[in-house]
Scaffold this active site. Structure first.
Site, PDB file in Angstrom:
ATOM      1  N   SER A 379       0.868  -1.173   0.000  1.00  0.00           N
ATOM      2  CA  SER A 379       0.000   0.000   0.000  1.00  0.00           C
ATOM      3  C   SER A 379       0.901   1.217   0.000  1.00  0.00           C
ATOM      4  O   SER A 379       1.721   1.380   0.902  1.00  0.00           O
ATOM      5  CB  SER A 379      -0.899   0.024   1.241  1.00  0.00           C
ATOM      6  OG  SER A 379      -1.520   1.285   1.360  1.00  0.00           O
ATOM      7  N   ARG A 380       0.779   2.058  -1.026  1.00  0.00           N
ATOM      8  CA  ARG A 380       1.674   3.212  -1.120  1.00  0.00           C
ATOM      9  C   ARG A 380       1.255   4.346  -0.188  1.00  0.00           C
ATOM     10  O   ARG A 380       1.933   5.354  -0.103  1.00  0.00           O
ATOM     11  CB  ARG A 380       1.761   3.697  -2.579  1.00  0.00           C
ATOM     12  CG  ARG A 380       2.376   2.634  -3.478  1.00  0.00           C
ATOM     13  CD  ARG A 380       2.739   3.130  -4.869  1.00  0.00           C
ATOM     14  NE  ARG A 380       3.189   2.002  -5.672  1.00  0.00           N
ATOM     15  CZ  ARG A 380       2.467   1.415  -6.621  1.00  0.00           C
ATOM     16  NH1 ARG A 380       1.273   1.870  -6.897  1.00  0.00           N
ATOM     17  NH2 ARG A 380       2.945   0.399  -7.302  1.00  0.00           N
ATOM     18  N   VAL A 381       0.107   4.170   0.485  1.00  0.00           N
ATOM     19  CA  VAL A 381      -0.293   5.150   1.507  1.00  0.00           C
ATOM     20  C   VAL A 381       0.240   4.706   2.860  1.00  0.00           C
ATOM     21  O   VAL A 381       0.657   5.504   3.688  1.00  0.00           O
ATOM     22  CB  VAL A 381      -1.829   5.301   1.525  1.00  0.00           C
ATOM     23  CG1 VAL A 381      -2.278   6.162   2.695  1.00  0.00           C
ATOM     24  CG2 VAL A 381      -2.307   5.908   0.218  1.00  0.00           C
TER      25      VAL A 381
END
Length: 523
Positions: A379-381
């Protein structure tokens, strides 16, 4: 004024009127496979709605009389005419039929009335519960919000799946891809996320939209029934473009879904939208493009298939407070062939989204469900979309599982293991069991935190591996009965305070004493 001059003026007026009519009226010159070539309509614009005038230039059969208006959608603007796709029964269109432009861009109805309903790709109800009374028309193509109008993703969207909420967290306004082979549980993960929203307070609960593209109607009916039984249908809208629907409707369905979602986002609400799946939308778009005589590219897909998905997914965002603070969270699903994530469509959508969950056939066949490969899922968040409580207990899980997978492969060849390695393997096995979950049973955030806190403090280490799920379930029931205030405190604050930790430690000791038989593993 003599008669010849009058005739000349009348003729001139007739020519002007005829030319003006030609701008807005055309004639079908060819029709086939849901696509029509139309002569005229010189003022037509892309994505404009056309009306086919049945009965003009043709003889209607009795079966055709009394049917609803038949419309089309302009997709190609050419030198000598336009090409359009038919939005409905293609058998009703014949050569020579008159076509009128409406001057309107294709829009779909949206309002609170759609909640709990099943609609088609044009927003028309198909669940037999009657028409909508008052709706707002939302354009299916709309420019996505600019950078200035957006806000960073920081509010969690709990999916109810421990493996996701702990290691691949999703925030409101994020686009997280669910990718894997057929039959690995991709839809299940998405539907569990919808069901889990029932645990959210009504004021902040996201509106959920499930877009079924090219799916069997029996599957969509089953999902609708499951959501109804779980009490999730009251805040859910299903947009259905089944496998039996024309390619045009399968191509339009995701755009209709996000247009419906934008109505709620504009009102400051949060929306969760699931596209199941975009692989089938790409195939429908390829079919349409080839029929429209557009040049094929890689794997016969048109060159703008990337733009198709990027302009769709870019509409998922979190708006700034000035714009109302609403959000759309997108969970697109992509089906791979034999785990090949380097295919054209998978790589396209991976590059557009903010992270991906890989579901793997091998894990699924081993009974590890959800079959998420945490090694290559991301997850790039990240932890920006986690509560402090979850962040506190989930920190080392991903590393522990990755090390366990490595050691598990190594263990097959090594007969004698040192104690540290053996302990790590035993701990990893139990962590895998803790992360297992039943279909259709999402777990509220506070219970996930309690389970992962217990796993991180070696609570399950003395339980046999095949009993870990049972021990966890009984421990959750125990907490529900004896420590409900502790769970309520974690839910309310989103934090794992020192007092809450003490209470959880105390609960673990009490449970072990009361259920010694569950921890009877030989040392």
């Amino acid at each position: 004024m003599n008669s010849s001059t009058v005739e000349k003026i009348i003729k001139e007026i007739g020519n002007i009127a005829h030319a003006h009519e030609g701008e807005h009226v055309g004639r079908v010159v060819a029709v086939g496979d849901g696509v029509v070539a139309i002569d005229g309509l010189s003022k037509a614009v892309m994505s404009e709605v056309l009306i086919f005038e049945e009965g003009k230039g043709q003889k209607l059969s009795g079966a055709m009389e009394g049917r609803g208006e038949l419309s089309g959608l302009v997709l190609n603007l050419e030198e000598d005419g336009v090409r359009a796709t038919i939005l409905g029964d293609t058998s009703r269109v014949v050569e020579g039929m008159t076509v009128k432009s409406t001057g309107k861009i294709l829009s779909v109805p949206s309002s609170e009335e759609l909640l709990g309903r099943v609609v088609n790709a044009l927003g028309e109800p198909i669940d037999g519960k009657g028409p909508f009374k008052k709706t707002t028309l939302m354009p299916i193509e709309r420019q996505a919000a600019g950078v200035i109008d957006r806000k960073g993703v920081s509010v969690p969207l709990a999916t109810g799946t421990k493996a996701i909420d702990a290691m691949i967290p999703i925030g409101r306004g994020q686009r997280e891809l669910i990718i894997g082979d057929r039959g690995t549980g991709k839809t299940t993960v998405a539907i569990d996320a919808i069901i889990n929203q029932k645990y959210e307070p009504e004021a902040t609960r996201p509106i959920c939209i499930y877009v079924a593209i090219g799916q069997k109607e029996s599957k969509t009916a089953r999902i609708s029934q499951q959501l109804r039984e779980q009490g999730a249908m009251k805040y859910t809208i299903i947009v259905d473009a089944p496998a039996s629907a024309p390619a045009a409707l399968q191509y339009l369905a995701p755009f209709s879904g996000v247009a419906i979602g934008e109505y709620f986002m504009d009102k400051g609400r949060d929306v969760l939208i699931i596209y199941d799946d975009l692989s089938k939308q790409a195939v429908a778009y390829r079919q349409l493009s080839l029929l429209l005589r557009r040049p094929p590219g890689r794997e016969a897909y048109p060159g703008d298939v990337f733009y198709l998905h990027s302009r769709l997914l870019e509409r998922a965002c979190r708006l700034s407070e000035e714009k109302g603070g609403g959000s759309i969270t997108a969970l697109p699903i992509i089906e791979t062939q034999e785990g090949d994530v380097s295919g054209y469509i998978p790589t396209n959508v991976i590059s557009i989204t903010d992270g991906q969950m890989f579901l793997v056939t091998d894990l699924f066949n081993k009974g590890i469900k959800p079959a998420i490969d945490v090694g290559i899922s991301v997850s790039r968040v990240g932890s920006a979309a986690q509560t402090k409580a979850m962040k506190g207990v989930a920190g080392g899980i991903k590393l522990e599982l990755a090390q366990f997978r490595e050691l598990e492969a190594f263990m097959q060849f090594a007969s004698d293991l040192d104690k540290a390695t053996a302990d790590r393997i035993e701990s990893g096995r139990r962590m895998v069991e803790v992360l297992k979950q039943k279909n259709g049973h999402p777990i509220p955030m506070e219970k996930q935190v309690a389970a992962l806190y217990a796993a991180g403090h070696a609570f399950f280490i003395d339980a046999p591996v095949n009993k870990v799920t049972e021990v966890e379930q009984q421990f959750m029931d125990f907490l529900d009965g004896q420590y409900s205030k502790t769970l309520a405190g974690i839910k309310k604050t989103g934090q794992l305070s020192e007092d809450a930790k003490k209470e959880l430690n105390k609960s673990m000791e009490e449970f072990r004493l009361a259920h010694e038989e569950l921890f009877s593993i030989s040392k």
